[in-house]
Design a protein around this motif. Structure first.
Motif, PDB file in Angstrom:
ATOM      1  N   LEU A  87     -25.108 -92.267  15.071  1.00 41.98           N
ATOM      2  CA  LEU A  87     -24.561 -91.210  15.933  1.00 41.98           C
ATOM      3  C   LEU A  87     -23.782 -91.789  17.105  1.00 41.98           C
ATOM      4  CD1 LEU A  87     -27.632 -88.788  15.936  1.00 41.98           C
ATOM      5  CD2 LEU A  87     -25.480 -88.511  14.678  1.00 41.98           C
ATOM      6  N   LEU A  88     -24.314 -92.841  17.721  1.00 38.44           N
ATOM      7  CA  LEU A  88     -23.640 -93.435  18.874  1.00 38.44           C
ATOM      8  C   LEU A  88     -22.378 -94.184  18.468  1.00 38.44           C
ATOM      9  CD1 LEU A  88     -26.722 -94.704  20.912  1.00 38.44           C
ATOM     10  CD2 LEU A  88     -25.206 -92.789  21.484  1.00 38.44           C
ATOM     11  N   PHE A  89     -22.436 -94.894  17.355  1.00 43.02           N
ATOM     12  CA  PHE A  89     -21.242 -95.588  16.874  1.00 43.02           C
ATOM     13  C   PHE A  89     -20.136 -94.584  16.561  1.00 43.02           C
ATOM     14  CE2 PHE A  89     -23.813 -99.388  14.986  1.00 43.02           C
ATOM     15  CZ  PHE A  89     -23.887 -99.955  16.250  1.00 43.02           C
ATOM     16  N   GLN A  90     -20.513 -93.464  15.965  1.00 44.47           N
ATOM     17  CA  GLN A  90     -19.517 -92.444  15.647  1.00 44.47           C
ATOM     18  C   GLN A  90     -18.925 -91.833  16.918  1.00 44.47           C
ATOM     19  OE1 GLN A  90     -20.881 -88.684  13.992  1.00 44.47           O
ATOM     20  NE2 GLN A  90     -19.128 -88.595  12.603  1.00 44.47           N
ATOM     21  N   ALA A  91     -19.746 -91.597  17.903  1.00 44.20           N
ATOM     22  CA  ALA A  91     -19.296 -90.927  19.124  1.00 44.20           C
ATOM     23  C   ALA A  91     -18.496 -91.848  20.045  1.00 44.20           C
ATOM     24  CB  ALA A  91     -20.501 -90.369  19.875  1.00 44.20           C
ATOM     25  N   HIS A  92     -18.900 -93.117  20.129  1.00 45.42           N
ATOM     26  CA  HIS A  92     -18.318 -94.000  21.140  1.00 45.42           C
ATOM     27  C   HIS A  92     -17.655 -95.253  20.584  1.00 45.42           C
ATOM     28  CE1 HIS A  92     -20.434 -91.452  23.960  1.00 45.42           C
ATOM     29  NE2 HIS A  92     -21.602 -91.765  23.417  1.00 45.42           N
ATOM     30  N   THR A 125     -14.758 -97.236   9.008  1.00 40.95           N
ATOM     31  CA  THR A 125     -13.307 -97.173   8.831  1.00 40.95           C
ATOM     32  C   THR A 125     -12.548 -97.074  10.145  1.00 40.95           C
ATOM     33  OG1 THR A 125     -13.611 -96.060   6.704  1.00 40.95           O
ATOM     34  CG2 THR A 125     -11.447 -95.892   7.712  1.00 40.95           C
ATOM     35  N   HIS A 126     -13.067 -96.272  11.073  1.00 42.15           N
ATOM     36  CA  HIS A 126     -12.289 -95.953  12.267  1.00 42.15           C
ATOM     37  C   HIS A 126     -12.955 -96.318  13.596  1.00 42.15           C
ATOM     38  CE1 HIS A 126      -9.591 -93.850   9.627  1.00 42.15           C
ATOM     39  NE2 HIS A 126     -10.508 -92.973   9.264  1.00 42.15           N
ATOM     40  N   LYS A 127     -14.207 -96.774  13.560  1.00 43.83           N
ATOM     41  CA  LYS A 127     -14.929 -96.967  14.817  1.00 43.83           C
ATOM     42  C   LYS A 127     -15.381 -98.403  15.057  1.00 43.83           C
ATOM     43  CE  LYS A 127     -15.008 -92.467  15.733  1.00 43.83           C
ATOM     44  NZ  LYS A 127     -14.490 -91.833  16.966  1.00 43.83           N
ATOM     45  N   VAL A 128     -14.908 -99.352  14.262  1.00 44.23           N
ATOM     46  CA  VAL A 128     -15.360-100.731  14.418  1.00 44.23           C
ATOM     47  C   VAL A 128     -14.156-101.649  14.612  1.00 44.23           C
ATOM     48  CG1 VAL A 128     -15.368-101.179  11.925  1.00 44.23           C
ATOM     49  CG2 VAL A 128     -16.781-102.579  13.413  1.00 44.23           C
ATOM     50  N   GLU A 129     -14.309-102.603  15.534  1.00 46.66           N
ATOM     51  CA  GLU A 129     -13.313-103.646  15.760  1.00 46.66           C
ATOM     52  C   GLU A 129     -13.942-104.974  15.378  1.00 46.66           C
ATOM     53  OE1 GLU A 129     -11.958-103.570  19.788  1.00 46.66           O
ATOM     54  OE2 GLU A 129     -11.949-101.390  19.876  1.00 46.66           O
ATOM     55  N   TYR A 130     -13.188-105.813  14.719  1.00 42.00           N
ATOM     56  CA  TYR A 130     -13.738-107.097  14.296  1.00 42.00           C
ATOM     57  C   TYR A 130     -13.612-108.134  15.404  1.00 42.00           C
ATOM     58  CZ  TYR A 130     -14.039-105.115   9.623  1.00 42.00           C
ATOM     59  OH  TYR A 130     -14.360-104.326   8.542  1.00 42.00           O
ATOM     60  N   VAL A 131     -14.322-107.860  16.504  1.00 44.51           N
ATOM     61  CA  VAL A 131     -14.397-108.795  17.626  1.00 44.51           C
ATOM     62  C   VAL A 131     -15.410-109.883  17.261  1.00 44.51           C
ATOM     63  CG1 VAL A 131     -13.738-107.073  19.322  1.00 44.51           C
ATOM     64  CG2 VAL A 131     -16.142-107.314  18.714  1.00 44.51           C
ATOM     65  N   PRO A 132     -15.422-111.003  18.013  1.00 47.46           N
ATOM     66  CA  PRO A 132     -16.301-112.125  17.652  1.00 47.46           C
ATOM     67  C   PRO A 132     -17.767-111.750  17.433  1.00 47.46           C
ATOM     68  CG  PRO A 132     -14.713-112.854  19.267  1.00 47.46           C
ATOM     69  CD  PRO A 132     -14.500-111.375  19.114  1.00 47.46           C
ATOM     70  N   GLU A 133     -18.319-110.854  18.264  1.00 47.82           N
ATOM     71  CA  GLU A 133     -19.732-110.521  18.114  1.00 47.82           C
ATOM     72  C   GLU A 133     -20.024-109.766  16.816  1.00 47.82           C
ATOM     73  OE1 GLU A 133     -21.649-107.647  20.582  1.00 47.82           O
ATOM     74  OE2 GLU A 133     -19.823-106.441  20.860  1.00 47.82           O
ATOM     75  N   LEU A 134     -18.966-109.264  16.176  1.00 46.37           N
ATOM     76  CA  LEU A 134     -19.137-108.522  14.923  1.00 46.37           C
ATOM     77  C   LEU A 134     -18.554-109.284  13.736  1.00 46.37           C
ATOM     78  CD1 LEU A 134     -18.308-104.901  16.157  1.00 46.37           C
ATOM     79  CD2 LEU A 134     -20.558-105.944  15.833  1.00 46.37           C
ATOM     80  N   SER A 135     -18.455-110.597  13.861  1.00 45.11           N
ATOM     81  CA  SER A 135     -17.902-111.395  12.764  1.00 45.11           C
ATOM     82  C   SER A 135     -18.726-111.239  11.488  1.00 45.11           C
ATOM     83  CB  SER A 135     -17.827-112.870  13.171  1.00 45.11           C
ATOM     84  OG  SER A 135     -19.118-113.371  13.493  1.00 45.11           O
ATOM     85  N   ALA A 136     -20.043-111.044  11.630  1.00 43.28           N
ATOM     86  CA  ALA A 136     -20.891-110.857  10.451  1.00 43.28           C
ATOM     87  C   ALA A 136     -20.586-109.529   9.766  1.00 43.28           C
ATOM     88  CB  ALA A 136     -22.367-110.923  10.839  1.00 43.28           C
ATOM     89  N   VAL A 137     -20.119-108.548  10.529  1.00 38.72           N
ATOM     90  CA  VAL A 137     -19.723-107.265   9.941  1.00 38.72           C
ATOM     91  C   VAL A 137     -18.476-107.454   9.079  1.00 38.72           C
ATOM     92  CG1 VAL A 137     -18.827-104.966  10.463  1.00 38.72           C
ATOM     93  CG2 VAL A 137     -20.774-105.883  11.751  1.00 38.72           C
ATOM     94  N   GLN A 138     -17.508-108.193   9.621  1.00 41.57           N
ATOM     95  CA  GLN A 138     -16.300-108.481   8.852  1.00 41.57           C
ATOM     96  C   GLN A 138     -16.631-109.281   7.600  1.00 41.57           C
ATOM     97  OE1 GLN A 138     -13.341-110.870  10.849  1.00 41.57           O
ATOM     98  NE2 GLN A 138     -11.702-110.107   9.549  1.00 41.57           N
ATOM     99  N   ALA A 139     -17.536-110.245   7.737  1.00 40.88           N
ATOM    100  CA  ALA A 139     -17.922-111.064   6.588  1.00 40.88           C
ATOM    101  C   ALA A 139     -18.554-110.210   5.491  1.00 40.88           C
ATOM    102  CB  ALA A 139     -18.886-112.161   7.030  1.00 40.88           C
ATOM    103  N   ARG A 140     -19.418-109.259   5.899  1.00 42.62           N
ATOM    104  CA  ARG A 140     -20.036-108.388   4.895  1.00 42.62           C
ATOM    105  C   ARG A 140     -18.998-107.481   4.253  1.00 42.62           C
ATOM    106  NH1 ARG A 140     -21.720-103.447   3.673  1.00 42.62           N
ATOM    107  NH2 ARG A 140     -23.563-103.264   2.345  1.00 42.62           N
ATOM    108  N   HIS A 141     -18.075-106.970   5.058  1.00 44.51           N
ATOM    109  CA  HIS A 141     -17.021-106.109   4.532  1.00 44.51           C
ATOM    110  C   HIS A 141     -16.237-106.845   3.450  1.00 44.51           C
ATOM    111  CE1 HIS A 141     -13.600-103.022   5.566  1.00 44.51           C
ATOM    112  NE2 HIS A 141     -13.792-103.162   4.275  1.00 44.51           N
TER     113      HIS A 141
END
Length: 209
Positions: A22-27, A114-130
């Protein structure tokens, strides 16, 4: 001290993932802190670190909760022994569109991804999983198409890897555009028409189509 049971731990983990969605979607993901999630879930940052290594780990767990069933459906395409490989592949794609269009949680999580995530350094593992999921989906789609080519004895007008990429990009693009404006078109109907037309163009019309 109150002893926590396994069910308590699972309930806390679930509430953290619910709050994160919910928070990721909102903010947006970058603007949502772990403390924000803990407060929304009625727990502490310590509880988050008990269940998740960091924000990226939490994000990936949120994604897996929704996407794993669809990933497993696509994964089964390459291992099907009986039936038409094209029909199995088509069913897996249509299942993804159906879940996106009809399930609120799936729609919310896909919107975040799709629309609420940026592949900044702290989220590199998110990009890797994607990337990992994308590559696995392509591999399974390619395997399904290869099976179809062998069983039907046809030659595709383009190389199998290109055909698999085109199908993946088309379905992914349909979902992304529908999430931008859910009133613009009927995701399931247009998706079915588009997938069937694409497969027919490859010379792989599904049985009964």
């Amino acid at each position: 001290m109150v002893r926590r049971t396994k069910s308590d731990a699972l309930a806390t983990r679930s509430s953290l993932l619910d709050a994160a969605e919910l928070l990721f979607q909102a903010h947006g993901v970058s603007r949502t802190s772990l403390n924000d999630i803990a407060v929304s879930a009625g727990t502490t940052r310590g509880a988050i670190y008990w269940h998740f290594k960091d924000k990226a780990d939490l994000f990936n767990a949120m994604m897996e909760r929704v996407t794993l069933p669809m990933e497993e459906a696509l994964h089964s395409v390459g291992s099907q022994v009986d039936g038409d490989p094209v029909a199995h592949l088509r069913a897996a794609m249509l299942h993804a569109l159906h879940k996106t269009a009809t399930d609120e949680q799936t729609r919310r999580v896909f919107e975040v991804a799709t629309h609420k995530v940026e592949y900044v350094p702290e989220l590199s593992a998110v990009q890797a999983r994607h990337l990992s999921v994308r590559n696995e989906c392509l591999a399974q789609t390619e395997q399904g198409l290869k099976q179809a080519v062998r069983r039907r004895g046809v030659a595709l007008p383009i190389p199998v890897p290109a055909a698999a990429l085109g199908l993946h990009v088309m379905v992914d693009g349909l979902i992304q555009n529908w999430l931008l404006d859910q009133q613009a078109f009927d995701l399931q109907r247009v998706g079915r028409q588009t997938i069937d037309t694409y497969l027919a163009g490859l010379g792989l019309a599904a049985s009964g189509q």
